[in-house]
Design an enzyme around this catalytic site. Structure first.
Site, short mmCIF file in Angstrom:
data_model
loop_
_atom_site.label_atom_id
_atom_site.label_comp_id
_atom_site.label_asym_id
_atom_site.label_seq_id
_atom_site.Cartn_x
_atom_site.Cartn_y
_atom_site.Cartn_z
N HIS A 156 29.20 12.30 -18.65
CA HIS A 156 28.32 11.53 -19.53
C HIS A 156 29.07 10.49 -20.35
CE1 HIS A 156 24.50 13.89 -19.15
NE2 HIS A 156 25.36 14.71 -18.56
N ASP A 368 30.94 3.82 -25.16
CA ASP A 368 29.87 4.79 -24.96
C ASP A 368 29.60 4.90 -23.48
OD1 ASP A 368 27.89 6.56 -25.83
OD2 ASP A 368 27.25 5.20 -27.42
P1 ADQ Z 1 25.58 10.84 -27.23
O1 ADQ Z 1 26.98 10.45 -27.59
O2 ADQ Z 1 25.00 11.94 -28.03
O3 ADQ Z 1 25.43 11.21 -25.68
P2 ADQ Z 1 23.32 8.89 -26.94
O4 ADQ Z 1 23.28 8.55 -25.51
O5 ADQ Z 1 23.00 7.74 -27.82
O6 ADQ Z 1 24.72 9.46 -27.41
O7 ADQ Z 1 22.26 10.02 -27.19
C1 ADQ Z 1 21.93 10.47 -28.45
C2 ADQ Z 1 20.56 11.17 -28.36
O8 ADQ Z 1 20.35 11.91 -29.54
C3 ADQ Z 1 19.44 10.15 -28.26
O9 ADQ Z 1 18.43 10.66 -27.43
C4 ADQ Z 1 18.96 10.03 -29.69
O10 ADQ Z 1 17.60 9.68 -29.84
C5 ADQ Z 1 19.22 11.41 -30.23
N1 ADQ Z 1 19.55 11.32 -31.66
C6 ADQ Z 1 20.57 10.67 -32.22
N2 ADQ Z 1 20.51 10.76 -33.57
C7 ADQ Z 1 19.43 11.48 -33.85
C8 ADQ Z 1 18.79 11.91 -35.07
N3 ADQ Z 1 19.25 11.58 -36.28
N4 ADQ Z 1 17.69 12.66 -34.97
C9 ADQ Z 1 17.19 12.98 -33.75
N5 ADQ Z 1 17.71 12.58 -32.59
C10 ADQ Z 1 18.82 11.85 -32.63
C11 ADQ Z 1 26.33 11.36 -24.57
C12 ADQ Z 1 27.21 10.14 -24.29
C13 ADQ Z 1 26.33 8.91 -24.12
C14 ADQ Z 1 25.31 9.14 -23.02
C15 ADQ Z 1 24.59 10.45 -23.22
C16 ADQ Z 1 23.69 10.79 -22.04
O11 ADQ Z 1 28.14 9.95 -25.34
O12 ADQ Z 1 27.12 7.77 -23.83
O13 ADQ Z 1 24.36 8.09 -23.03
O14 ADQ Z 1 25.48 11.53 -23.43
O15 ADQ Z 1 24.40 10.76 -20.84
#
Ligand code: ADQ
Length: 475
Positions: A156, A368
């Protein structure tokens, strides 16, 4: 029909609105609830002593199989090697890499132990799909336990350039372990290219692009396949949540507090890879350079703390508190707070509604793998009056979302300019950009991501037996 077995470090606690913050949990749960199957991994419990036992729980078509970790295992495998060594290195932060050989031993030991726990739950025709950097040695461990099933792996987070990966002392063992999977999935082509570069130039292996688009890899005496599988979202489901939340309390509160001012919105786990300090400074630069924006726009940063027991995370938290306090002290007025910095988790429906109510989605990680927030922001927009996405070129999502304003998160002036452009973009341009991105998101939603990976995993074993001789590496 064969079952899908998902293995990830953490099996997310599922509430009514889906799993809590964390992109892996969101993407994996969406993928599994449609097909049914089993999700195996850590329960999130840390035990002082004793023998952790697997707990099985059925929810609809999904069986959750979870197990606790002993304190020492948590410290070495999760907090140590996974999050203090691999996470910074894979996000190009060699300066933050901490390495302890005992932690690496713990990481290998826990992978072997988790694999042994899974073995009795497996059936002969199960297809196993392992997720993320915590579980790089998992296939090797399953093979050592005699498992013959197809095993795929999806990373990921980014796969770093070789010169950065070399900062992790057991880099060779890790890549060798990856070669025990049948199929490796990366988020983007640059990640796949970085992996192939290591295989050819550090491991003395070969790579060959095949007519079906997969890359065949031979290294460490193993033959496997690799490809890029950018993870998606369900854009129409998110749009519906956002529309339904339009008149809900959180949005009403936001609007009544803003008194018609514009809003720039960011949502991240609080992590040094997300570029929050640079983002705060670019917003400050906008206010600096464009006095007309003062008292006309607020920036809402939602960032729940994660991995709070690691020093680097305590550090970034303190820096952000200092930055937001400094900038607010400099610009705030009695009736206007420039930066709202909120350490809270929100339900997905609330986030979607907040995205729709904001004029700019401000997503500027330093690195990311993908960044689902960028995709969620676009999905949540009002199709008649969409906001603008400002997106870092170092998020995997930038490979697909060409309708965003793409920025370099280290270029503070460039980001401030992009914010200014986004805030004043005419409707016709916003619509064109939004429609372009929505078409892309619909074409590559989470089901497509899962189905492409599963289709390729289903084919690799058979295909490898009847392949023509290897050509020299491409790409
Ligand atoms: P993350 O580093 O966690 O994921 P991201 O892809 O942005 O980053 O996903 C975060 C998820 O958590 C999103 O669905 C978001 O809506 C949710 N989220 C964030 N803050 C929140 C909050 N305050 N309240 C509720 N929900 C919240 C890892 C990798 C990424 C990759 C994903 C999926 O680091 O690059 O995109 O996995 O493969």
């Amino acid at each position: 029909m064969s079952r899908l077995i998902i293995v990830s470090n953490r099996v997310a606690p599922i509430s009514e609105g889906g799993p809590a913050a964390g992109g892996l949990a969101v993407g994996v749960y969406d993928a599994l609830k449609e097909t049914g199957g089993m999700w195996f991994g850590w329960s999130g419990d840390v035990l002082a002593s004793g023998q952790p036992q697997i707990v099985l729980e059925e929810r609809g078509a999904v069986t959750f199989a979870t197990i606790g970790l002993l304190r020492r295992d948590y410290d070495q495998y999760y907090r140590g090697f996974s999050n203090a060594t691999l996470w910074p290195a894979f996000h190009y932060r060699a300066d933050l890499v901490q390495y302890d050989r005992h932690e690496y031993e713990g990481y290998s030991r826990v992978n072997a132990w988790l694999a042994q726990q899974l073995v009795p739950l497996l059936r002969e025709d199960d297809v196993i799909w392992v997720h993320d950097y915590h579980l790089i040695p998992f296939a090797q461990a399953l093979r050592a336990a005699g498992v013959k099933n197809r095993i795929g792996f999806f990373l990921h987070i980014p796969f770093p350039a070789s010169q950065v990966l070399l900062a992790v002392p057991p880099h060779r063992e890790l890549v060798q372990a990856l070669c025990a999977f049948d199929l490796l999935g990366f988020q983007t082509r640059p990640d796949l290219r970085a992996f192939c570069d290591y295989i050819v130039n550090e491991a003395g292996g070969t790579t060959a692009l095949q007519p079906d688009g997969l890359t065949r890899i031979e290294a460490f005496g193993q033959t496997l396949c690799a490809g890029d599988y950018p993870i998606g979202v369900y854009p129409d489901e998110i749009a519906e949540l956002a529309r339904a939340g339009e008149r809900g309390k959180p949005v009403r509160t936001l609007k009544s507090t803003l008194h018609g001012r514009k809003v720039i919105m960011s949502v991240d786990r609080l992590d040094y890879s997300k570029g929050l300090v640079e983002r705060f400074r670019a917003f400050e630069r906008l206010l600096d350079h464009t006095p007309a924006q003062r008292n006309k726009v607020s920036f809402v940063q939602i960032a729940p703390p994660t991995r709070a027991d690691l020093h680097a995370y305590q550090d970034i938290r303190l820096r952000l508190e200092a930055e937001s306090g400094r900038i607010n002290g400099r610009y705030a007025e009695l009736d206007w707070t420039p930066i709202w910095y909120i350490h809270r988790q929100y339900e997905r429906a609330v986030l979607a509604a907040l995205f729709r109510a904001s004029n700019v989605g401000y997503v500027t990680p330093l690195r990311d793998g993908m960044n689902l927030v960028a995709k969620e922001y676009v999905s949540a927009q009002d199709p008649e009056d969409p906001g603008v996405l400002v997106l870092s070129r170092f998020a995997g999502a930038a490979q697909e979302l060409s309708g965003a304003l793409i920025v370099n998160p280290l270029d503070i002036d460039g980001m401030a300019d992009a914010l200014g452009t986004a805030l004043s973009m005419p409707l016709a341009e916003r619509l064109a950009r939004y429609q372009d991105m929505m078409a892309q998101l619909r074409e590559n939603n989470v089901s497509v991501w899962r189905d492409r990976f599963m289709r390729d995993l289903g084919r690799v074993g058979v295909r490898q037996a009847s392949l023509p001789p290897l050509e020299r590496a491409q790409g």
